[in-house]
Design an enzyme around this catalytic site. Sequence first.
Site, PDB file in Angstrom:
ATOM      1  N   LYS A 187       0.873  -1.178   0.000  1.00  0.00           N
ATOM      2  CA  LYS A 187       0.000   0.000   0.000  1.00  0.00           C
ATOM      3  C   LYS A 187       0.904   1.220   0.000  1.00  0.00           C
ATOM      4  O   LYS A 187       1.221   1.808   1.036  1.00  0.00           O
ATOM      5  CB  LYS A 187      -0.928  -0.003   1.213  1.00  0.00           C
ATOM      6  N   SER A 381      -7.985   0.255  -5.599  1.00  0.00           N
ATOM      7  CA  SER A 381      -8.277   0.611  -4.219  1.00  0.00           C
ATOM      8  C   SER A 381      -9.778   0.828  -4.065  1.00  0.00           C
ATOM      9  O   SER A 381     -10.555  -0.105  -4.225  1.00  0.00           O
ATOM     10  CB  SER A 381      -7.456   1.835  -3.804  1.00  0.00           C
TER      11      SER A 381
END
Length: 590
Positions: A187, A381
């Site tokens: 991430k 995402s």
Amino acid sequence: MKTFFLSMAGALAAMFIFIFLIFSFFMMLIIGASSSKPERPDAVVLSMDLNMELSDQAPSGGFAALSGSPGFIDLLTRLKAAEDDESVKGLFIRGAFIGTGSSRAEELRQAIHSFRDSGKFVIAHSQGTLGVGGPSAYWSISAADEIWMQPGADLVVPGLTFETEFFKGLFEKIDVTPEVYPFYEYKNAPNSYNETSYTEPHREAMRALAESLWETGLGDIAEDRGLSVSSLKATLEGGMIPAEKAVELKLLDKTGYPEEASEAALEQGGKGAQLVDLVSYQAPAPGLRAPQIAVVGGEGAVVTGGSESDSPFASPPGFASDNIARAILDAGANDKVKAIIFRVDSPGGSPIAADQIWNAIETVQADGKPVIVSMGSLAASGGYYVSAGADYILANRATLTGSIGIFGGKFAIEGGLNKLGITFDRVTVGGEFAGAYGTSTFTDTQEAAVKDMLKRGYDRFLNIVADGRGMTYDEVHEVARGRVWTGADALEVGLVDELGTFMDAVEKAKELADIEADVTPRLVYYPHRPTGLEALEALFGVSAEGAEAAIMLNRLTDDKNVQALIEQMATMEAVNSGQAQIVMPRFRER
């Protein structure tokens, strides 16, 4: 006093006359456009300029809606409809100077192949390509029957460079402490705040993306031009190629100026052929009794709420959760709609907003209406979150998707303000966490609480994906952890069902809605796209100065670099206010 009132009356009269004239002018344009359709020539050559800036989807509000500007998917549907229009003989394309984007190049290429397969020709002309944006400028026209380039220009088809900005050095200079926590190592969006360069997982993911896109582009171009991938790669990686040399290498077919190429297209179109811009082309429409498929579009950052503005110059957020959820629910409630295509083009945003949209999809599915996701350039995402529960997911090979992860925290700015002579004192009631999002750094207890919240958000994200994809939590975690995948790789790891474009999604929607294969459905768009007259109604009450300023601001905010800066600042503001974020890492494709 009498003179004053006369002056006021004169000013008011002038203002009303001005408004009346403006209104009359727009009404004449609209009535003229609707009542007097120009006679269509017997032979049409459609034209498309790839240098034109287009959003993925047509605007549903604001000044852009007043002009009737189409979106990229509108051009795809019009080109598809033109395949059955006997008056359309071919397509003339003005190639882009810089990259169109890999995913968009892929969808254009498929559209060109389909158009050619219907028996029509395609001629493309380029005035040269620049070494910006990877191979997509050439990739998007490589399927044409003929590719022309202006004499003296250069064909530049570079590989891909992903470039990311890092702010840690700046934060250290101004004594700002970023306390932004990613879940997990891939991430990488917070790395822009926490690092000065790529971490190893970040670099690994970026390199895999670049290699996948480059190899996909090379494969398509080699197939279209009848060349081997190895020879093509060696040629293109050698740098700039003069147009005349590119013809010898079979990368181009002819050299010539734009006027010569367009004349060649008209000559091939037949006697009396005329160029008609695809933007203004009126494609044959299915009958009113044709089965309906709803198209709901979401583009840009996923945000909570909606837009209450009625101003024609204030565009509503492209991916506002209230607007998109309501559009999905309205389409689901319409008995005439047999299926919903959800076109997603987003790097992510708010998990709360994404969850609201996901729930709307669950609601319409419970009533038996299938939802098919068509991924555009980005569905990562939060863009993947809203897609995960769909009945079927299609992505282009060059789509960037996945990035299943979350981050949050804040930026402690007290140190920087202290250097300016600004100090702080505090009185806090209601527990230690009451002051967590102040200017100072987190305490250990506050940091633990924030990380617990983020872990819960990560777990919810993974469970939603697991339920939607028929996977276990552990299976999703293995391919999640924030990692971005291309569509081609996402298929391999089970995150999408099929590689395909928007037009493929239409065919899949027909299949799931039990619409016969030879039937052309009517595509209906949600939210409702206002007509020119509807958009014009909001014009009153806007001063000439206000209109001019709004138009200039609209142009400025349409600039991609400005948009990227605004989105970056919006993300930082959201994080600093305690909101978790599901956003893919930011980088520029060069």
